[in-house]
Design an enzyme around this catalytic site. Sequence first.
Site, short mmCIF file in Angstrom:
data_model
loop_
_atom_site.label_atom_id
_atom_site.label_comp_id
_atom_site.label_asym_id
_atom_site.label_seq_id
_atom_site.Cartn_x
_atom_site.Cartn_y
_atom_site.Cartn_z
CB SER A 7 4.63 3.90 -2.49
OG SER A 7 5.02 3.95 -1.13
CG HIS A 32 2.12 0.15 -2.00
ND1 HIS A 32 1.82 -1.19 -2.08
CD2 HIS A 32 3.33 0.22 -1.38
CE1 HIS A 32 2.80 -1.90 -1.54
NE2 HIS A 32 3.74 -1.07 -1.10
CG ASP A 34 5.44 1.06 1.38
OD1 ASP A 34 5.36 -0.16 1.14
OD2 ASP A 34 5.60 1.92 0.51
CG MET A 36 8.50 0.54 6.50
SD MET A 36 9.82 1.54 5.79
CE MET A 36 9.35 1.49 4.06
CG HIS A 65 4.44 -3.77 1.53
ND1 HIS A 65 5.50 -3.22 0.81
CD2 HIS A 65 4.91 -4.93 2.05
CE1 HIS A 65 6.55 -4.03 0.90
NE2 HIS A 65 6.22 -5.06 1.65
CG MET A 67 7.86 -3.85 4.50
SD MET A 67 8.43 -2.40 3.62
CE MET A 67 6.89 -1.49 3.55
CG MET A 136 9.78 -6.63 -1.30
SD MET A 136 8.77 -5.14 -1.37
CE MET A 136 10.01 -3.84 -1.34
CG ASP A 174 6.88 -2.15 -3.20
OD1 ASP A 174 7.26 -1.03 -3.58
OD2 ASP A 174 6.48 -2.38 -2.04
C1 DX5 Z 1 10.00 -0.05 0.13
C2 DX5 Z 1 8.52 0.09 -0.01
C3 DX5 Z 1 8.12 0.62 -1.34
C4 DX5 Z 1 8.61 2.01 -1.63
C5 DX5 Z 1 8.73 2.18 -3.12
O1 DX5 Z 1 10.29 -0.69 1.31
O2 DX5 Z 1 7.90 -1.15 0.15
O3 DX5 Z 1 6.71 0.53 -1.52
O4 DX5 Z 1 7.78 3.00 -1.10
O5 DX5 Z 1 9.36 3.38 -3.38
P1 DX5 Z 1 10.07 3.67 -4.78
O6 DX5 Z 1 9.02 3.54 -5.83
O7 DX5 Z 1 10.57 5.07 -4.61
O8 DX5 Z 1 11.15 2.65 -4.94
ZN ZN Z 2 5.71 -1.34 -0.44
#
Ligand code: DX5
Ligand code: ZN
Length: 215
Positions: A7, A32, A34, A36, A65, A67, A136, A174
């Site tokens: 990620s 990956h 993320d 947000m 991904h 969010m 998740m 994840d």
């Molecule tokens: C959390 C993200 C994850 C995050 C994982 O909201 O969706 O992808 O980056 O990070 P680690 O591996 O540190 O838990």
């Molecule tokens: Zn993620």
Amino acid sequence: MKIIAPSVLSADFGHLAEDLEMINRSEADWLHIDVMDGTFVPNISFGFPLMEPFRKYCTKPLDVHLMIVHPEKYVERFCDAGAWSVGFHLEAVEDPLPILDLIKTKGVRTCLTINPDIDVQRLVPYLDKVDMILLMSVFAGFGGQKFIPETMDKIRFIRQEIDRRGLPTLIEIDGGVNTQNAAELFAAGADALVAGSAVFGANDPEEAIRMMKKE
Ligand code: DX5
Ligand code: ZN
């Protein structure tokens, strides 16, 4: 399948190109990404402007991904920005089917995801309508959280459903994945593991990725 998707949320954005070159050299399968929005989750990460350097410097498929609320407004732009797969949260939308169709129209792989407090049964009607399910194993919003052990049973349940129906749907996990629990997650039926802090926080990130892929 044993896919590792580091990620990029945990990368050093001051040296992004170098971190992505490390990913290119490594045995990682996907990157990956993320996204947000500060509304669906209590954190803001990044959006479209960073898709450009991700695409430019990373040779691995971009696993996006989302969010965010209203993913239907943005999925096409993420497809156009070079996403290899686009995932969004089931609990963020009223009806995921038209949004999955938008992504499919772009020729991009689809992923449906749920937070740990959403009943895993809600995914069942969609298992044959998506390329991938993302479970998740922490609450979406932040890297570096602790893996929620109850996820193990959910993986086994979805694995069983997918196998019983003979579906090609992948299972991605994840949150809180590390070199200690990766083997157990694959054994429970996961196909792909996202790892942020366990990769970018490691002294030797390439070795951490290699260890997660090992039996
Ligand atoms: C959390 C993200 C994850 C995050 C994982 O909201 O969706 O992808 O980056 O990070 P680690 O591996 O540190 O838990
Ligand atoms: Zn993620």
